[in-house]
Design an enzyme around this catalytic site. Structure first.
Site, PDB file in Angstrom:
ATOM      1  N   LYS A  15      64.618  24.080 -49.853  1.00  0.00           N
ATOM      2  CA  LYS A  15      63.593  23.046 -50.974  1.00  0.00           C
ATOM      3  C   LYS A  15      62.662  24.225 -51.536  1.00  0.00           C
ATOM      4  O   LYS A  15      62.801  24.400 -52.295  1.00  0.00           O
ATOM      5  CB  LYS A  15      62.394  22.671 -49.636  1.00  0.00           C
ATOM      6  CG  LYS A  15      63.099  21.340 -49.070  1.00  0.00           C
ATOM      7  CD  LYS A  15      61.861  20.515 -48.574  1.00  0.00           C
ATOM      8  CE  LYS A  15      61.069  21.073 -47.201  1.00  0.00           C
ATOM      9  NZ  LYS A  15      61.754  22.287 -46.093  1.00  0.00           N
ATOM     10  N   ARG A  90      55.565  14.055 -46.349  1.00  0.00           N
ATOM     11  CA  ARG A  90      56.294  14.482 -45.016  1.00  0.00           C
ATOM     12  C   ARG A  90      55.990  13.763 -43.713  1.00  0.00           C
ATOM     13  O   ARG A  90      56.873  13.239 -42.762  1.00  0.00           O
ATOM     14  CB  ARG A  90      55.759  15.831 -44.343  1.00  0.00           C
ATOM     15  CG  ARG A  90      56.405  17.199 -44.145  1.00  0.00           C
ATOM     16  CD  ARG A  90      55.816  18.128 -43.966  1.00  0.00           C
ATOM     17  NE  ARG A  90      56.494  19.233 -42.881  1.00  0.00           N
ATOM     18  CZ  ARG A  90      56.645  19.924 -44.270  1.00  0.00           C
ATOM     19  NH1 ARG A  90      56.148  20.391 -45.423  1.00  0.00           N
ATOM     20  NH2 ARG A  90      57.746  21.634 -43.512  1.00  0.00           N
ATOM     21  N   ARG A 127      63.919  34.810 -41.879  1.00  0.00           N
ATOM     22  CA  ARG A 127      63.478  35.012 -42.591  1.00  0.00           C
ATOM     23  C   ARG A 127      62.392  36.068 -43.757  1.00  0.00           C
ATOM     24  O   ARG A 127      61.430  35.764 -42.175  1.00  0.00           O
ATOM     25  CB  ARG A 127      63.367  33.484 -43.360  1.00  0.00           C
ATOM     26  CG  ARG A 127      62.305  33.413 -44.754  1.00  0.00           C
ATOM     27  CD  ARG A 127      61.768  32.094 -45.525  1.00  0.00           C
ATOM     28  NE  ARG A 127      61.204  31.056 -44.400  1.00  0.00           N
ATOM     29  CZ  ARG A 127      60.865  29.569 -44.102  1.00  0.00           C
ATOM     30  NH1 ARG A 127      61.302  29.506 -45.537  1.00  0.00           N
ATOM     31  NH2 ARG A 127      60.678  29.484 -43.366  1.00  0.00           N
ATOM     32  N   ARG A 186      57.425  34.604 -41.349  1.00  0.00           N
ATOM     33  CA  ARG A 186      55.988  34.464 -42.092  1.00  0.00           C
ATOM     34  C   ARG A 186      56.008  33.655 -39.753  1.00  0.00           C
ATOM     35  O   ARG A 186      56.526  33.659 -39.261  1.00  0.00           O
ATOM     36  CB  ARG A 186      57.008  32.566 -42.161  1.00  0.00           C
ATOM     37  CG  ARG A 186      56.529  32.265 -43.451  1.00  0.00           C
ATOM     38  CD  ARG A 186      57.337  30.997 -44.493  1.00  0.00           C
ATOM     39  NE  ARG A 186      56.850  29.603 -43.558  1.00  0.00           N
ATOM     40  CZ  ARG A 186      57.468  28.689 -44.025  1.00  0.00           C
ATOM     41  NH1 ARG A 186      57.656  28.891 -45.210  1.00  0.00           N
ATOM     42  NH2 ARG A 186      57.345  27.243 -43.425  1.00  0.00           N
ATOM     43  N   ARG A 197      59.104  23.147 -35.096  1.00  0.00           N
ATOM     44  CA  ARG A 197      59.362  22.447 -36.567  1.00  0.00           C
ATOM     45  C   ARG A 197      60.191  21.462 -36.566  1.00  0.00           C
ATOM     46  O   ARG A 197      60.032  20.455 -37.582  1.00  0.00           O
ATOM     47  CB  ARG A 197      58.814  23.560 -37.577  1.00  0.00           C
ATOM     48  CG  ARG A 197      58.188  23.847 -37.536  1.00  0.00           C
ATOM     49  CD  ARG A 197      58.133  25.586 -38.458  1.00  0.00           C
ATOM     50  NE  ARG A 197      58.304  25.563 -40.010  1.00  0.00           N
ATOM     51  CZ  ARG A 197      59.411  26.653 -39.956  1.00  0.00           C
ATOM     52  NH1 ARG A 197      59.379  27.650 -39.527  1.00  0.00           N
ATOM     53  NH2 ARG A 197      59.468  26.130 -41.060  1.00  0.00           N
TER      54      ARG A 197
HETATM   55  P1  AP5 Z   1      63.239  27.878 -48.085  1.00  0.00           P
HETATM   56  O1  AP5 Z   1      63.995  28.000 -48.708  1.00  0.00           O
HETATM   57  O2  AP5 Z   1      62.514  28.684 -47.808  1.00  0.00           O
HETATM   58  O3  AP5 Z   1      63.956  26.378 -47.276  1.00  0.00           O
HETATM   59  P2  AP5 Z   1      62.200  25.443 -47.396  1.00  0.00           P
HETATM   60  O4  AP5 Z   1      63.177  24.417 -47.104  1.00  0.00           O
HETATM   61  O5  AP5 Z   1      61.357  25.976 -47.923  1.00  0.00           O
HETATM   62  O6  AP5 Z   1      61.731  25.351 -45.774  1.00  0.00           O
HETATM   63  P3  AP5 Z   1      60.520  26.110 -44.745  1.00  0.00           P
HETATM   64  O7  AP5 Z   1      60.671  26.770 -44.165  1.00  0.00           O
HETATM   65  O8  AP5 Z   1      59.702  26.692 -46.170  1.00  0.00           O
HETATM   66  O9  AP5 Z   1      60.053  24.527 -44.772  1.00  0.00           O
HETATM   67  P4  AP5 Z   1      59.074  24.139 -44.406  1.00  0.00           P
HETATM   68  O10 AP5 Z   1      59.293  22.164 -44.519  1.00  0.00           O
HETATM   69  O11 AP5 Z   1      59.239  24.028 -42.774  1.00  0.00           O
HETATM   70  O12 AP5 Z   1      57.527  24.890 -44.727  1.00  0.00           O
HETATM   71  P5  AP5 Z   1      56.121  24.094 -45.565  1.00  0.00           P
HETATM   72  O13 AP5 Z   1      56.213  25.468 -46.387  1.00  0.00           O
HETATM   73  O14 AP5 Z   1      56.672  23.490 -46.549  1.00  0.00           O
HETATM   74  O15 AP5 Z   1      64.588  28.962 -47.108  1.00  0.00           O
HETATM   75  C1  AP5 Z   1      64.823  28.948 -46.342  1.00  0.00           C
HETATM   76  C2  AP5 Z   1      65.818  30.247 -46.074  1.00  0.00           C
HETATM   77  O16 AP5 Z   1      66.945  30.300 -46.179  1.00  0.00           O
HETATM   78  C3  AP5 Z   1      65.160  31.663 -46.997  1.00  0.00           C
HETATM   79  O17 AP5 Z   1      65.000  32.830 -45.962  1.00  0.00           O
HETATM   80  C4  AP5 Z   1      66.210  31.573 -48.301  1.00  0.00           C
HETATM   81  O18 AP5 Z   1      66.379  32.795 -48.926  1.00  0.00           O
HETATM   82  C5  AP5 Z   1      67.348  31.055 -47.460  1.00  0.00           C
HETATM   83  N1  AP5 Z   1      68.130  29.960 -48.185  1.00  0.00           N
HETATM   84  C6  AP5 Z   1      67.932  29.463 -49.359  1.00  0.00           C
HETATM   85  N2  AP5 Z   1      68.900  28.397 -49.705  1.00  0.00           N
HETATM   86  C7  AP5 Z   1      70.112  28.770 -49.185  1.00  0.00           C
HETATM   87  C8  AP5 Z   1      71.126  29.185 -49.222  1.00  0.00           C
HETATM   88  N3  AP5 Z   1      71.543  27.617 -50.348  1.00  0.00           N
HETATM   89  N4  AP5 Z   1      72.663  29.590 -49.346  1.00  0.00           N
HETATM   90  C9  AP5 Z   1      71.404  30.954 -47.483  1.00  0.00           C
HETATM   91  N5  AP5 Z   1      70.582  30.736 -47.525  1.00  0.00           N
HETATM   92  C10 AP5 Z   1      69.273  30.108 -48.257  1.00  0.00           C
HETATM   93  O19 AP5 Z   1      55.564  24.163 -44.026  1.00  0.00           O
HETATM   94  C11 AP5 Z   1      54.573  25.130 -43.490  1.00  0.00           C
HETATM   95  C12 AP5 Z   1      53.853  24.239 -42.564  1.00  0.00           C
HETATM   96  O20 AP5 Z   1      52.812  23.711 -43.019  1.00  0.00           O
HETATM   97  C13 AP5 Z   1      54.388  22.858 -42.001  1.00  0.00           C
HETATM   98  O21 AP5 Z   1      54.561  23.272 -41.094  1.00  0.00           O
HETATM   99  C14 AP5 Z   1      53.027  21.806 -42.299  1.00  0.00           C
HETATM  100  O22 AP5 Z   1      52.119  22.803 -40.479  1.00  0.00           O
HETATM  101  C15 AP5 Z   1      52.168  21.981 -43.109  1.00  0.00           C
HETATM  102  N6  AP5 Z   1      52.828  21.479 -44.028  1.00  0.00           N
HETATM  103  C16 AP5 Z   1      53.534  21.797 -45.207  1.00  0.00           C
HETATM  104  N7  AP5 Z   1      53.282  20.827 -45.953  1.00  0.00           N
HETATM  105  C17 AP5 Z   1      52.174  19.294 -45.065  1.00  0.00           C
HETATM  106  C18 AP5 Z   1      52.625  18.388 -45.201  1.00  0.00           C
HETATM  107  N8  AP5 Z   1      53.130  17.351 -45.976  1.00  0.00           N
HETATM  108  N9  AP5 Z   1      51.801  17.511 -44.742  1.00  0.00           N
HETATM  109  C19 AP5 Z   1      51.119  17.719 -42.694  1.00  0.00           C
HETATM  110  N10 AP5 Z   1      51.462  19.398 -43.437  1.00  0.00           N
HETATM  111  C20 AP5 Z   1      52.076  20.160 -44.293  1.00  0.00           C
HETATM  112 MG    MG Z   2      59.858  26.271 -48.635  1.00  0.00          MG
END
Ligand code: AP5
Ligand code: MG
Length: 262
Positions: A15, A90, A127, A186, A197
């Site tokens: 994402k 979410r 990552r 991270r 998660r």
């Molecule tokens: P990446 O692009 O970072 O993937 P992502 O989907 O963004 O994964 P996240 O781990 O950031 O998602 P998340 O939803 O757990 O975390 P968030 O920060 O939102 O890609 C991942 C890896 O794969 C990278 O190394 C990248 O290079 C690689 N990659 C990407 N595309 C690829 C491809 N096509 N092929 C190969 N490799 C690839 O949330 C973190 C925390 O914040 C949550 O756990 C929660 O506690 C809190 N939080 C955030 N938003 C909310 C909300 N709305 N409500 C409540 N809590 C929230």
């Molecule tokens: Mg992300």
């Protein structure tokens, strides 16, 4: 017509990677709730202090806090001409609140990025990000480290009860290409928290696919391809969701443009 895009998908689906790229190409802001919270944690703000322990456990921050953050952000002038939302909504209450926030604005387009569990775990466990600027540095290998395999516990999700193999770095990592800062994992990318998660995603976020899937602006794309291919499919999905006439006139050029950019 403003492009108001929601990126759905599990942790590690890509994402953030795709949202950043699309925001750059389209000239619209990327609104990532995870980045906003991590920024709050690193600057020790009130929200950061409240979110720190919740994020470290892999759980979700409360709906009221998240809805307040997103409402304020989407009402800023730079988001009125379009935005890409990464990590929100979410939960179903967050999705309902977003519908209210968007009342009277151009419709949201919702794209769900689908990736198998084993690939999600591989991506998250390898990552690296920059400790200073937060930029994603890709996997251990991209960051110049070697790694070893470790077996993770089974049953990360109710629908995919399989054992998965993660890796952990065995050598020092390089530096951030953007700012030169040190690369780190991270804090929520360690094995136990990744599994939590993924469970939280299954229980609380996956129901959003059901919430949105009957809308004409909902699309699913295959995220288990290279980033360029995913970007091209995302561009095509957006144009298809915007309607047939626009897809005919604009879709091909957007697909071609976004398919080759990084
Ligand atoms: P990446 O692009 O970072 O993937 P992502 O989907 O963004 O994964 P996240 O781990 O950031 O998602 P998340 O939803 O757990 O975390 P968030 O920060 O939102 O890609 C991942 C890896 O794969 C990278 O190394 C990248 O290079 C690689 N990659 C990407 N595309 C690829 C491809 N096509 N092929 C190969 N490799 C690839 O949330 C973190 C925390 O914040 C949550 O756990 C929660 O506690 C809190 N939080 C955030 N938003 C909310 C909300 N709305 N409500 C409540 N809590 C929230
Ligand atoms: Mg992300």
């Amino acid at each position: 017509m403003a492009l108001n895009l929601i990126m759905l998908g599990p942790p590690g689906a890509g994402k953030g990677t795709q949202a950043e790229r699309l925001a750059r190409v389209r000239g619209i802001p990327k609104v990532s709730t995870g980045d906003i919270l991590r920024d709050g944690v690193s600057h020790d703000t009130d929200i950061g202090r409240r979110a720190r322990a919740i994020m470290a456990r892999g759980e979700l921050v409360g709906d009221d806090v998240m809805i307040g953050i997103v409402r304020e952000r989407l009402e800023r002038p730079d988001a009125l001409g379009g935005f890409v939302l990464d990590g929100f909504p979410r939960t179903v209450p967050q999705a309902r609140a977003l519908d209210t926030i968007m009342d009277g604005r151009d419709p949201i387009i919702v794209v769900d990025i689908v990736v198998p569990l084993s690939e999600l775990v591989r991506r998250l466990s390898t990552r690296m990000i920059c400790a200073d600027c937060g930029a994603n540095a890709g996997s251990f290998a991209d960051a110049g480290a070697t790694a070893e395999k470790v077996v993770m516990p089974p049953a990360a999700s109710a629908t995919a009860a399989e054992s998965v193999v993660a890796v952990q770095a065995t050598t020092a990592l390089g530096r951030c290409r953007r700012c030169g800062g040190p690369l780190v994992q991270r804090t929520d990318d360690n094995a136990d928290v990744v599994l939590e998660r993924l469970k939280v995603y299954e229980a609380q976020t996956k129901p959003l696919v059901e919430y949105y899937c009957s809308r004409p602006t909902f699309r699913s794309i295959d995220g288990a391809q290279g980033p360029d291919r995913v970007a091209a499919d995302l561009a095509a999905a957006i144009e298809a969701a915007r309607g047939p006439r626009r897809a005919e006139s604009q879709g091909q050029s957007d697909v071609a443009r976004e398919g080759v950019r990084r």
